[in-house]
Write a protein that holds these residues in place. Structure first.
Motif, PDB file in Angstrom:
ATOM      1  N   UNK A   1     -38.471  -4.399  -3.528  1.00  0.00           N
ATOM      2  CA  UNK A   1     -39.602  -5.096  -3.958  1.00  0.00           C
ATOM      3  C   UNK A   1     -39.229  -6.190  -4.833  1.00  0.00           C
ATOM      4  N   UNK A   2     -39.481  -7.203  -3.911  1.00  0.00           N
ATOM      5  CA  UNK A   2     -39.331  -8.380  -4.835  1.00  0.00           C
ATOM      6  C   UNK A   2     -39.360  -8.914  -6.024  1.00  0.00           C
ATOM      7  N   UNK A   3     -40.524  -8.198  -6.244  1.00  0.00           N
ATOM      8  CA  UNK A   3     -41.680  -8.426  -7.657  1.00  0.00           C
ATOM      9  C   UNK A   3     -40.989  -7.691  -9.062  1.00  0.00           C
ATOM     10  N   UNK A   4     -40.920  -6.509  -8.405  1.00  0.00           N
ATOM     11  CA  UNK A   4     -40.616  -5.128  -9.328  1.00  0.00           C
ATOM     12  C   UNK A   4     -39.796  -6.088 -10.046  1.00  0.00           C
ATOM     13  N   UNK A   5     -39.969  -5.890 -11.620  1.00  0.00           N
ATOM     14  CA  UNK A   5     -38.363  -6.082 -12.568  1.00  0.00           C
ATOM     15  C   UNK A   5     -36.957  -5.595 -12.051  1.00  0.00           C
ATOM     16  N   UNK A   6     -36.093  -5.868 -13.080  1.00  0.00           N
ATOM     17  CA  UNK A   6     -34.962  -5.567 -12.415  1.00  0.00           C
ATOM     18  C   UNK A   6     -35.202  -4.320 -12.682  1.00  0.00           C
ATOM     19  N   UNK A   7     -33.713  -3.193 -12.901  1.00  0.00           N
ATOM     20  CA  UNK A   7     -33.746  -1.758 -12.541  1.00  0.00           C
ATOM     21  C   UNK A   7     -33.815  -1.504 -13.850  1.00  0.00           C
ATOM     22  N   UNK A   8     -33.029  -2.391 -15.001  1.00  0.00           N
ATOM     23  CA  UNK A   8     -32.151  -2.400 -16.181  1.00  0.00           C
ATOM     24  C   UNK A   8     -34.166  -2.676 -16.783  1.00  0.00           C
ATOM     25  N   UNK A   9     -34.595  -3.134 -16.433  1.00  0.00           N
ATOM     26  CA  UNK A   9     -35.451  -3.599 -17.187  1.00  0.00           C
ATOM     27  C   UNK A   9     -36.865  -2.681 -17.037  1.00  0.00           C
ATOM     28  N   UNK A  10     -36.269  -1.244 -17.773  1.00  0.00           N
ATOM     29  CA  UNK A  10     -37.309  -0.535 -17.056  1.00  0.00           C
ATOM     30  C   UNK A  10     -38.019  -0.519 -18.467  1.00  0.00           C
ATOM     31  N   UNK A  11     -39.058   0.277 -18.857  1.00  0.00           N
ATOM     32  CA  UNK A  11     -39.581   0.363 -19.646  1.00  0.00           C
ATOM     33  C   UNK A  11     -39.968   1.577 -21.187  1.00  0.00           C
TER      34      UNK A  11
ATOM     35  N   UNK B   1     -48.440   1.185 -17.915  1.00  0.00           N
ATOM     36  CA  UNK B   1     -47.790  -0.047 -17.282  1.00  0.00           C
ATOM     37  C   UNK B   1     -48.201  -0.118 -16.390  1.00  0.00           C
ATOM     38  N   UNK B   2     -48.807  -1.365 -15.603  1.00  0.00           N
ATOM     39  CA  UNK B   2     -49.383  -1.375 -14.230  1.00  0.00           C
ATOM     40  C   UNK B   2     -47.990  -0.483 -12.901  1.00  0.00           C
ATOM     41  N   UNK B   3     -48.827  -0.392 -11.820  1.00  0.00           N
ATOM     42  CA  UNK B   3     -48.318   0.293 -10.595  1.00  0.00           C
ATOM     43  C   UNK B   3     -48.354  -0.254  -9.700  1.00  0.00           C
ATOM     44  N   UNK B   4     -47.633  -1.470  -8.719  1.00  0.00           N
ATOM     45  CA  UNK B   4     -48.235  -2.701  -8.078  1.00  0.00           C
ATOM     46  C   UNK B   4     -49.440  -1.707  -6.892  1.00  0.00           C
TER      47      UNK B   4
ATOM     48  N   UNK C   1     -42.616 -11.456 -13.758  1.00  0.00           N
ATOM     49  CA  UNK C   1     -40.537 -11.166 -13.740  1.00  0.00           C
ATOM     50  C   UNK C   1     -40.272 -11.488 -14.716  1.00  0.00           C
ATOM     51  N   UNK C   2     -40.703 -12.616 -16.048  1.00  0.00           N
ATOM     52  CA  UNK C   2     -39.830 -12.713 -16.885  1.00  0.00           C
ATOM     53  C   UNK C   2     -39.957 -11.493 -18.369  1.00  0.00           C
ATOM     54  N   UNK C   3     -40.805 -10.631 -18.425  1.00  0.00           N
ATOM     55  CA  UNK C   3     -42.077 -11.190 -19.040  1.00  0.00           C
ATOM     56  C   UNK C   3     -42.280  -8.518 -19.204  1.00  0.00           C
ATOM     57  N   UNK C   4     -41.758  -7.879 -19.817  1.00  0.00           N
ATOM     58  CA  UNK C   4     -41.687  -7.008 -20.314  1.00  0.00           C
ATOM     59  C   UNK C   4     -42.855  -6.448 -19.752  1.00  0.00           C
ATOM     60  N   UNK C   5     -42.612  -5.638 -18.540  1.00  0.00           N
ATOM     61  CA  UNK C   5     -43.723  -4.934 -17.480  1.00  0.00           C
ATOM     62  C   UNK C   5     -44.745  -4.234 -18.476  1.00  0.00           C
ATOM     63  N   UNK C   6     -44.786  -3.415 -19.531  1.00  0.00           N
ATOM     64  CA  UNK C   6     -45.810  -2.930 -19.962  1.00  0.00           C
ATOM     65  C   UNK C   6     -46.484  -3.656 -21.655  1.00  0.00           C
TER      66      UNK C   6
END
Length: 451
Positions: free
Chosen positions: A42-52, A58-61, A384-389
């Motif tokens: 999933x290219x659109x997802x945040x990096x793996x280390x950027x967990x909420x 959060x949203x799920x796509x 992509x650059x902002x926290x998903x929550x």
């Protein structure tokens, strides 16, 4: 310790909003955000280390097929917003004699509209917490409908101006929610391009319809009767497609609304994106809104003909959003924004230096083409650059503040033009484009992760 590689299937097709699922005809248990998983590839997802953080909302796509009704209604809402924004400038030559006012009083329309957007920017997250996404979209559509009810019969000028305050709030609520929703579906870069292309399409048809009505009849204000009818359709579509959970917020969201907004505003990226969007939308609507008046007063154009030049600008913008969305995604969104700004500056300089209406019409269309992908690309980068929550608070605020520029800079242009003439449009646009490049340079690079 042995490592086990597990293939993770795509997430269930639902959107988690304020700890409840938003689905199209399906009831799926809420996703546990404490063990949030990013799907492979999933290219659109945040990096793996950027967990909420634990317990975050959060949203799920979702898969597009499960939310196509909601996509339809949000796209139509943005199309109608484009019709509104694109038509105001085309009606200026008819608005002035109808109310016997100068350019400064015309500019007041944009100022009042700006105040509506500003109010919405700071109340959107609180309203979302109490009413949910569908509720805020519906409230925004109701404000828009009320504004057109006041406008179509050519009321006294103070009431006509006040209607733009209601219009600003209504469009702001719909715009922020539509951007957050579409930014969080699969392949969001493509769907954001379509969403904003439809805004451009609305802005393309708006001047065509408005100029035709105003040029062929004595009732220019009947254009708002057309938008009133479309506003009824818009309101009905939003209520129908977002009926599940309509006007139902959550206690947790209500408690965290103020905190989420404070967290969003503490992010430097949110502030920079807001300023970038503020200048961008200001450039877009200033160019489309004042080009007709510029061609009439500076290039001595015929009002019944040059009114259609504004549609050329919005047509170029629409085409740019459709054609350049995938190109920007493949070649790198950050670098392509710089390229588009440079090309837009070239088109604007040629427009300024060549005093020919045909050449100006071509250049203003090219300006729209290169400006087109900037807003949807900015929203895509923001996810992509902002926290998903913080997507609801941060993207909603940035998009709304950006749209406030659609009123602020046309007002400023009109206020200066009232004293110095409409020729100030050109240096104003060049300055706005340069400012956009400066703010975009401060946007952090998108960190990509491997699957």
């Amino acid at each position: 310790m042995a490592t086990t590689i597990v293939t993770v299937p795509p997430p269930v097709a639902s959107i988690e909003l304020e700890s409840r699922p938003l689905t199209a005809g399906l009831r799926v248990p809420p996703i546990n955000t404490q063990s949030h998983t990013i799907s492979a590839g999933d290219e659109e997802s945040s990096p793996l280390e950027d967990r909420p953080p634990e317990g975050a909302t959060v949203f799920e796509r979702p898969n597009v097929s499960t939310v196509k009704g909601m996509l339809l209604s949000t796209n139509f809402a943005v199309f109608l917003a484009g019709m509104n924004d694109g038509s105001t400038g085309a009606l200026i030559p008819y608005l002035q004699p109808a109310y016997d006012i100068g350019l400064l009083f015309v500019a007041v329309v944009y100022l009042i509209n700006f105040s509506g957007w500003l109010v919405a920017a700071f109340t959107n997250v609180h309203l979302t917490a109490r009413l949910g996404m569908g509720g805020v979209l519906t409230v925004g559509a109701a404000f828009q409908f009320t504004a057109y009810c006041l406008m179509f019969w050519k009321p006294p000028y103070p009431l006509f101006v006040f209607s733009f305050f209601l219009l600003g709030i209504g469009l702001a609520y719909q715009d922020s929610q539509a951007n957050v929703f579409v930014a969080n579906v699969n392949n969001s870069h493509r769907w954001l391009g379509i969403l904003h292309a439809l805004y451009g399409a609305g802005a393309l048809f708006g001047p065509l319809i408005a100029t035709t009505i105003a040029a062929r009849t004595a009732h220019w204000h009947c254009f708002y009767l057309v938008t009133l009818g479309l506003a009824v359709v818009n309101l009905g579509l939003l209520v129908w497609t977002f009926q599940d959970g309509l006007f139902k917020g959550t206690a947790a969201a209500k408690e965290s609304a103020s905190q989420d907004l404070k967290k969003a505003l503490s992010q430097r990226t949110v502030i920079v994106l807001s300023l970038f969007f503020f200048l961008y939308v200001g450039t877009e609507v200033t160019a489309g809104g004042w080009v007709v008046e510029f061609l009439i007063r500076v290039r001595n154009g015929d009002p019944s003909k040059v009114g259609y030049v504004a549609s050329g600008f919005w047509g170029g913008l629409t085409l740019g959003r459709l054609v350049l969305a995938d190109i920007s995604h493949k070649l790198g969104e950050r670098r392509m924004v710089f390229a588009y700004i440079i090309l837009a500056l070239v088109a604007q300089l040629i427009f300024t230096l060549v005093p020919n209406i045909i050449a100006n019409a071509v250049m203003i269309s090219l300006l729209g083409f290169f400006l087109g992908p900037l807003f949807p690309t900015g929203i895509s980068v923001a996810t992509k650059v902002l926290p998903r929550e913080l997507h609801i608070a941060s993207i909603g605020f940035a998009a709304t503040m950006g749209q406030a520029g659609s009123a602020a800079f046309p007002f400023l242009t009109g206020a200066i033009a009232a004293k110095s003439g409409v020729k100030v449009l050109q240096p104003m646009l060049i300055g706005l484009l340069a400012g956009m490049a400066i703010f975009w340079a401060f946007i952090p690079r998108v960190a990509r992760h491997s699957s």
